[in-house]
Every structure is written in C-alpha cells, then in structure tokens.
Design an enzyme around this catalytic site. Structure first.
Site, PDB file in Angstrom:
ATOM      1  N   THR A  80       2.653   7.374   3.933  1.00  0.00           N
ATOM      2  CA  THR A  80       3.243   7.309   2.590  1.00  0.00           C
ATOM      3  C   THR A  80       2.410   8.206   1.675  1.00  0.00           C
ATOM      4  O   THR A  80       1.204   8.348   1.875  1.00  0.00           O
ATOM      5  CB  THR A  80       3.195   5.885   2.015  1.00  0.00           C
ATOM      6  N   LYS A 128       7.704  -2.680 -20.278  1.00  0.00           N
ATOM      7  CA  LYS A 128       7.954  -4.047 -20.748  1.00  0.00           C
ATOM      8  C   LYS A 128       7.735  -4.098 -22.261  1.00  0.00           C
ATOM      9  O   LYS A 128       6.623  -4.227 -22.731  1.00  0.00           O
ATOM     10  CB  LYS A 128       7.049  -5.030 -20.011  1.00  0.00           C
TER      11      LYS A 128
END
Ligand code: AMP
Length: 546
Positions: A190, A443
C-alpha cells in the site's frame, strides 16, 4: 440443521495463474498485445508468443535456483515484458512483487527488504533509481534489465543481466507445476501516507476469482472483441487485475509504457483505437485537456473506467458530451485486489434524464459479485442502506486481504470484515457513494463535510485544474473546510469568484472558509492528493488569519 452434509461430486481443480495463460494461449493465440516501449518504439506480438516467453521466464527462474514462494520483483511500466513476468513468475510458483517506482526512496528500500526480493527485473527508466539505493538492498542477488543487448545501459548495478539475452538462452517448453490455489501469486504494498507501506499478498485463487468476477458486461465489460488501454499501472494493484481478465477474454491490450501524458496517450488511441480506457482521474484530466487543445474527439472510445480517486461530475460530463464516451466509476483498494464496486451502464440508468444519470454515475457503483459490504457507526452497529446514513465502510469477500504480510497490525480486521478506512453511504439498490477517507472528512460543529464532494464541485470551474479540501482548525466549529486550488495558466480567478461558483453547488454551510491558490498540489505514489502534508502545513491557517 440436522443430518449429514451431502457433498457435490465435482472435480476440485486448482485455480492457478498458469491456467489463465494456458487458456489464453489455446483459446486466444492470435490476440494482439501492443506496447509502447521505454526504447521509444511500438512493439506488437500475440498472446501465443507471450505464453512462450512466460515459459522461458519459468526456466530462467529455475536456473536462478528460485524456490516456490520466493519473491521476484519488477520495477516496470505497463508493457509486454511486464505482462510475461506476471505469468512466468506466478506460474512458476514464485511471488511477483510489483514495486511502485513512485514511492519515496526510503519506502522503496523498506519494501524491497521487507519482501526479501531475490531478483529485480527493471525497465531502463528505473535503473538509476535502483543504482541510488543499491547499497541499502544488499540481499537482492541480481538485476535483469528489460531490454536487448543494444540497449543495455552502462550501470553500476552489480550482477546485472540483459533480459532478452537471458530469455534467448532458455527453452520455451515448461510444464507448469500444480500446487495449492491458496499459494501466494503476487504482492503489492500500500502507498500509505503515514507509516511504512503494508504488504498485501494475493493468492492464485483470489486473483483468478477476482478476474472471473470482474469481466462481465456490467463490470469491466471485456470480450474478445474488446481493445483496452490500461493506463492504471501494473505496479498499482496489478492494473486492476486486467492482465488476468485479458487472458480469460482474449481482449486486445494496448500498453502505454512510460507515455502517460495526454499527447502520448492520444497518439496510441488514434493508432490502436481502443474502446475502453482505464485509469485514475488525474490521467484523464490530462487527456481531456489535450483533446480540448487539439480540438479532436476520442472516436473509438466507448467506456472510460475511472478509479483510485473520485471522478468529478465535470469529468463524467466532458467524456459524455465531448467524446460520446461513458464514464464507468469504480472503487477499490490495494487490499481488495482491487475491485469492489463498478458503475457500468445498467438498467437503472436506462430511463434516467441525462443530468440524473450523471448524478448516479458520480456514485462508485454496485459490488462485483463476491464482495459484501456494509456501513457501520462508531460503535460498530450496522447503518441502513438508505443512501443517507454515512458510516465506516466494511467489506469481506474471497479477494480481500485477511492480514498484512509480516505485520501484526490487526486494527483493520473486525469480526471477519475489513475496515476500508472510507466513509460511505449505500442506497437501497446497493450503490456505494464514497463520502471521504475517514481521516479526511471535515467535522464542522459535529456535522460532516465531504472533502471529496467539495473538491469535485470546485474542480468543475473551467479555470481550475486541481483542487484539494482539508480540515483547518477553527475556534468555534472545531474544523472548517479550506480549499487549495491550482489555477489554469494565466487565470486571474479570485477567492470570491470561486466561492460564487460554489454557492449554488453545495450547501451554504459547506462553503470553504478560505480559498488559497497554490502552484501545485502534492500527490502520493498512486496519484492521490497527499493531504497529510497539506494538513500539517495549513491546519492553523484559519486561526492565523482570524
Ligand atoms: P489504493 O489502495 O491506493 O488503491 O487506495 C484505495 C483508496 O482509494 C480507497 O480506500 C478510497 O479511499 C480511494 N478510492 C479508490 N477508488 C475511489 C473512487 N472511485 N472514489 C473515491 N475514492 C476512491
């Protein structure tokens, strides 16, 4: 349930990568494989020739004393030699480690040592890269340069050989061994933005099933009549499994080699007339810009598969309206071999007005058979498939990682499911919509803002070439979106122009608190925005401006 199970009476033949090649050679011997080489020219041969050379590779590995399960690495572009190695190495029983050359040098060193690669097969382009890290990878026994004698570079690499010379010395007869289909066939690390890359070890079984499941009409849509151009690299999750899918279907492959820019791609498309292109959005932006600049149409192209990052609506529209090409949005991960969902043309799109169809195409699609997916809240409770609820996306299936290679970290594995790290919605027809990476979502006062949706809305502005939204700290709302944009050359676009443009595209409270113009944006080795660096640089931007 009581009673004894009654088993079916079917043969239990192993699903091996050599089986794909044998099928290809006997069923599609004449299928053409076209490659742009590092040497600069175009090379053509057939599937039959590829199979013969894959057997020579197996003989070579035998001569090198390679044992089953040992790792053989490649550092190569998409091309026929890389294709042969896919089958020769895995078919022999060794594990093909496709290295992403765009990783940072210390990551390259880490993965080569971590994988314990015995030999590296390298394209001419990447010889200097290996020379620069040679001292740090002492366990690599030798290097094979993917070229003929005439092109052999003058290199400081030790124990270096010429690929064509080696292959010419081997016979093209080889009996592929049979072994357990769960044996490892290939591996990919990855390209994580933090920490060391993690190894994902694909098995023969997972690779073959992934290829079988992903070729169908509403998936990749491959057939012997197809001709496709995979710009998605063979060093990034096996070019989405397409080398294997091509072996099953007999589709013609056109490999771009090092030529990923708009002009080189167009040259190949014009000459070879592929009907399907596959790649990440950044590549298609370059191609679309190039086509605009020369005022031509991608006549042969029917479908463009886009994955790796979200496809902006403007791209879906451009392909359709300028080139008559349908954009198939797909989603997946290195950990998923990689295909999870595909959004090909289907019955739901048939009767939709065009604008609504574009909106549906912007979703990442429905799962390939074999993939199960669900979204959960922070406590792990299942959330409804109503297209509204947003939650952490978990997946499971026969081609999904069950653990990282030589890595104890189990934090992504929960009760038999893999936590993708993505936040998503799923609707009543099982369409997935990726809202964000969980670490990138903003957020604001407890409400979530999708950085992806904001970026994709902003990049629709004709004077912007790339956009990135990050969470910046805010005194009142904890986090607020900050938009970083790259302007087209010569553009005088202002912050207010961008905000005005966005005002009817996103909810008012999503509008970024600031727009910053930058010369360029950083990317990961797989072409995704490298947000972690930008967050560090800009996280206090709003506090400082206040
Ligand atoms: P990689 O393992 O490098 O292929 O990265 C996988 C990640 O890329 C996923 O977890 C997603 O966050 C992102 N990704 C892949 N495809 C898409 C897509 N079509 N839309 C949005 N994000 C995507």
């Amino acid at each position: 349930m009581s009673g004894q199970p009654m088993f079916g009476q079917m043969m239990d033949r192993p699903l091996l990568i050599s089986g794909l090649l044998e099928h290809a050679e006997t069923t599609h011997p004449g299928t053409e494989i076209v490659s742009r080489r590092c040497e600069g020219d175009i090379h053509r041969y057939t599937m039959k020739e590829a199979a013969g050379r894959a057997r020579r590779i197996a003989n070579l590995l035998h001569r090198f004393g390679i044992e089953q399960g040992e790792r053989i690495a490649t550092l190569a572009w998409n091309g026929y030699r890389h294709y042969e190695l896919y089958f020769g190495v895995s078919g022999y029983g060794a594990v093909l480690h496709t290295i992403n050359p765009r990783l940072f040098a210390d990551q390259l060193v880490y993965i080569i040592n971590h994988a314990k690669d015995r030999w590296i097969f390298v394209d001419l382009t990447f010889v200097p890269l290996l020379e620069s890290i040679r001292e740090q990878i002492p366990q690599v026994e030798g290097f094979v340069v993917l070229c003929d004698e005439a092109h052999m570079p003058d290199t400081s690499l030790p124990n270096v050989h010429c690929y064509e010379t080696l292959l010419a010395q081997e016979p093209d007869e080889f009996v592929w061994p049979e072994f357990d289909e769960r044996c490892a066939a290939s591996m990919c690390y990855t390209s994580g933005t933090t920490g060391n890359p993690k190894g994902v070890l694909y098995s023969h079984r997972s690779t073959v099933i992934h290829a079988m499941s992903s070729i169908g009409q509403e998936m990749l849509g491959l057939a012997s009549t197809s001709c496709f151009l995979p710009v998605v690299p063979m060093f990034h999750v096996n070019a989405w499994g397409t080398p294997y899918s091509a072996a099953i279907t007999g589709a013609k492959q056109v490999f771009p080699g090092p030529g990923m820019d708009g002009a080189s791609l167009w040259e190949l498309i014009e000459a070879e007339k592929p009907d399907l292109l596959l790649g990440v959005p950044t590549v298609w932006l370059m191609l679309l810009n190039h086509m605009d600049s020369i005022g031509k149409k991608l006549e042969s192209v029917q479908n463009v598969i886009v994955g790796g990052s979200a496809a902006p609506l403007s791209m879906i529209r451009d392909f359709q309206e300028k080139h008559d090409a349908f954009l198939i949005h797909a989603w997946g991960m290195t950990e998923m071999s990689p295909i999870g969902t595909v959004n090909a043309h289907n019955i739901h799109m048939e009767s939709l007005p065009l604008e609504e169809r574009y909106q549906l195409q912007a979703k990442q699609g429905r799962p390939v058979y074999g993939i199960e997916m669900k979204i959960v809240d922070d406590d792990g409770h299942d959330l409804p498939r109503d297209g509204e609820a947003r939650g952490r996306l978990l997946v499971r299936g026969p081609w999904i990682v069950s653990g990282y290679y030589r890595n104890e970290d189990r934090s992504s594995f929960i009760d038999g499911w893999f936590d993708t790290g993505d936040v998503a919605t799923i609707d009543a027809n099982n369409y997935l919509h990726i809202v964000d990476r969980s670490k990138d979502v903003i957020k604001s006062g407890g409400e979530w803002i999708s950085s992806i949706d904001l970026e994709n809305a902003a990049v629709g502005h004709p004077q912007l070439t790339e956009c990135c939204v990050i969470a910046a700290r805010h005194e009142k709302w904890a986090e607020r979106p900050l938009l970083l944009c790259v302007r087209r050359e010569g553009s005088q676009l202002t912050e207010q122009d961008v905000l005005d443009y966005l005002s009817d595209k996103v909810a008012k409270w999503w509008l970024p608190d600031a727009v910053v113009f930058v010369d360029s944006l950083p990317h990961t080795a797989t072409g995704k925005l490298l947000k972690v660096n930008l967050r560090t640089e800009y996280e206090n931007y709003l506090l400082e401006q206040a």
